[in-house]
Design a protein around this motif. Sequence first.
Motif, mmCIF file in Angstrom:
data_model
loop_
_atom_site.group_PDB
_atom_site.id
_atom_site.type_symbol
_atom_site.label_atom_id
_atom_site.label_comp_id
_atom_site.label_asym_id
_atom_site.label_seq_id
_atom_site.Cartn_x
_atom_site.Cartn_y
_atom_site.Cartn_z
ATOM 1 N N GLU A 178 -24.337 -27.527 -5.465
ATOM 2 C CA GLU A 178 -25.653 -28.245 -6.401
ATOM 3 C C GLU A 178 -26.443 -28.425 -6.126
ATOM 4 O O GLU A 178 -27.405 -27.759 -6.685
ATOM 5 C CB GLU A 178 -24.783 -29.666 -6.551
ATOM 6 C CG GLU A 178 -25.571 -30.471 -7.392
ATOM 7 C CD GLU A 178 -24.467 -31.754 -8.219
ATOM 8 O OE1 GLU A 178 -24.988 -32.051 -9.644
ATOM 9 O OE2 GLU A 178 -24.523 -32.545 -7.316
ATOM 10 N N THR A 179 -26.662 -28.427 -4.436
ATOM 11 C CA THR A 179 -27.729 -28.255 -3.598
ATOM 12 C C THR A 179 -29.181 -27.532 -3.957
ATOM 13 O O THR A 179 -29.986 -27.035 -4.192
ATOM 14 C CB THR A 179 -28.292 -29.049 -2.750
ATOM 15 O OG1 THR A 179 -27.170 -30.847 -2.450
ATOM 16 C CG2 THR A 179 -29.501 -29.256 -1.719
ATOM 17 N N ARG B 27 -22.796 -31.227 -12.227
ATOM 18 C CA ARG B 27 -21.843 -31.487 -13.007
ATOM 19 C C ARG B 27 -22.130 -32.135 -13.939
ATOM 20 O O ARG B 27 -23.233 -32.366 -14.274
ATOM 21 C CB ARG B 27 -21.538 -32.739 -11.506
ATOM 22 C CG ARG B 27 -20.914 -33.067 -10.056
ATOM 23 C CD ARG B 27 -21.415 -34.367 -9.827
ATOM 24 N NE ARG B 27 -20.368 -34.308 -8.064
ATOM 25 C CZ ARG B 27 -20.684 -33.928 -7.040
ATOM 26 N NH1 ARG B 27 -22.159 -32.981 -6.980
ATOM 27 N NH2 ARG B 27 -19.742 -33.716 -6.013
ATOM 28 N N ARG B 28 -21.037 -32.258 -14.574
ATOM 29 C CA ARG B 28 -21.316 -32.288 -15.773
ATOM 30 C C ARG B 28 -20.021 -33.767 -17.345
ATOM 31 O O ARG B 28 -18.331 -32.837 -16.241
ATOM 32 C CB ARG B 28 -21.683 -30.662 -17.193
ATOM 33 C CG ARG B 28 -20.251 -30.917 -17.134
ATOM 34 C CD ARG B 28 -20.682 -29.457 -18.268
ATOM 35 N NE ARG B 28 -21.596 -28.203 -17.127
ATOM 36 C CZ ARG B 28 -21.102 -26.710 -17.947
ATOM 37 N NH1 ARG B 28 -19.888 -26.586 -19.103
ATOM 38 N NH2 ARG B 28 -21.723 -26.212 -17.355
ATOM 39 N N PRO B 29 -20.096 -34.469 -18.202
ATOM 40 C CA PRO B 29 -18.947 -35.968 -18.056
ATOM 41 C C PRO B 29 -17.560 -34.639 -18.903
ATOM 42 O O PRO B 29 -18.355 -33.331 -19.770
ATOM 43 C CB PRO B 29 -19.569 -36.876 -19.689
ATOM 44 C CG PRO B 29 -20.757 -35.750 -19.017
ATOM 45 C CD PRO B 29 -21.458 -34.582 -18.477
ATOM 46 N N LEU C 213 -16.977 -33.120 -14.555
ATOM 47 C CA LEU C 213 -16.096 -32.018 -14.638
ATOM 48 C C LEU C 213 -17.626 -30.298 -13.565
ATOM 49 O O LEU C 213 -18.376 -31.065 -13.102
ATOM 50 C CB LEU C 213 -16.226 -30.712 -16.028
ATOM 51 C CG LEU C 213 -15.069 -31.505 -16.842
ATOM 52 C CD1 LEU C 213 -15.525 -30.302 -18.401
ATOM 53 C CD2 LEU C 213 -14.235 -31.467 -16.009
ATOM 54 N N ALA C 214 -16.675 -30.291 -12.776
ATOM 55 C CA ALA C 214 -18.359 -28.864 -11.728
ATOM 56 C C ALA C 214 -18.270 -27.566 -12.396
ATOM 57 O O ALA C 214 -17.418 -26.982 -12.665
ATOM 58 C CB ALA C 214 -17.700 -29.384 -10.169
ATOM 59 N N ALA C 215 -19.431 -27.444 -12.651
ATOM 60 C CA ALA C 215 -19.515 -25.954 -13.502
ATOM 61 C C ALA C 215 -20.502 -25.296 -12.867
ATOM 62 O O ALA C 215 -21.148 -25.666 -12.130
ATOM 63 C CB ALA C 215 -19.759 -26.118 -14.813
#
Length: 153
Positions: A88-89, A95-97, A106-108
Amino acid sequence: MGTLESMATPRNTPNLPDALTLEVVELIGSVVARYHEEYEEAAAGHSLTGAQARLLSLLSLEPLPMRKLAQRLKCEPSNVTGIVDRLETRGLVERRPDPADRRVKLAAATAEGRQVARSLRESLRFAREPLAGLSEGERVALRDALRTMLNGG
């Protein structure tokens, strides 16, 4: 009563693999080792660890909750959290709901993350080169045999 030798050596050994099966198992092991070696090299080329690359590859197919990612990677959820944090960095994952359950995150893969995952897949030479030497029929037979093995026979 048999001789000592005949009692020590079973007559029928149905559980022991035959020579061909042993050779196939060894060949599969060699292919897997070569795959992992090249995958690690491809990941390093993108400044990723193998675990980061595998997670990114999974997320490039579909967003997943952390628990499911941990199951697929066969590791602890806390390890997945750290990997997702690092990706993510770098802007490769977000990350999203979860629309089905807003309490779950959720990780996307981001667009850049999907591009990196695609580049990783395309850089794996080990399968592409040898497979190019097989006819389409041989590749279909190999694919079908591998599917049969993965589905338990």
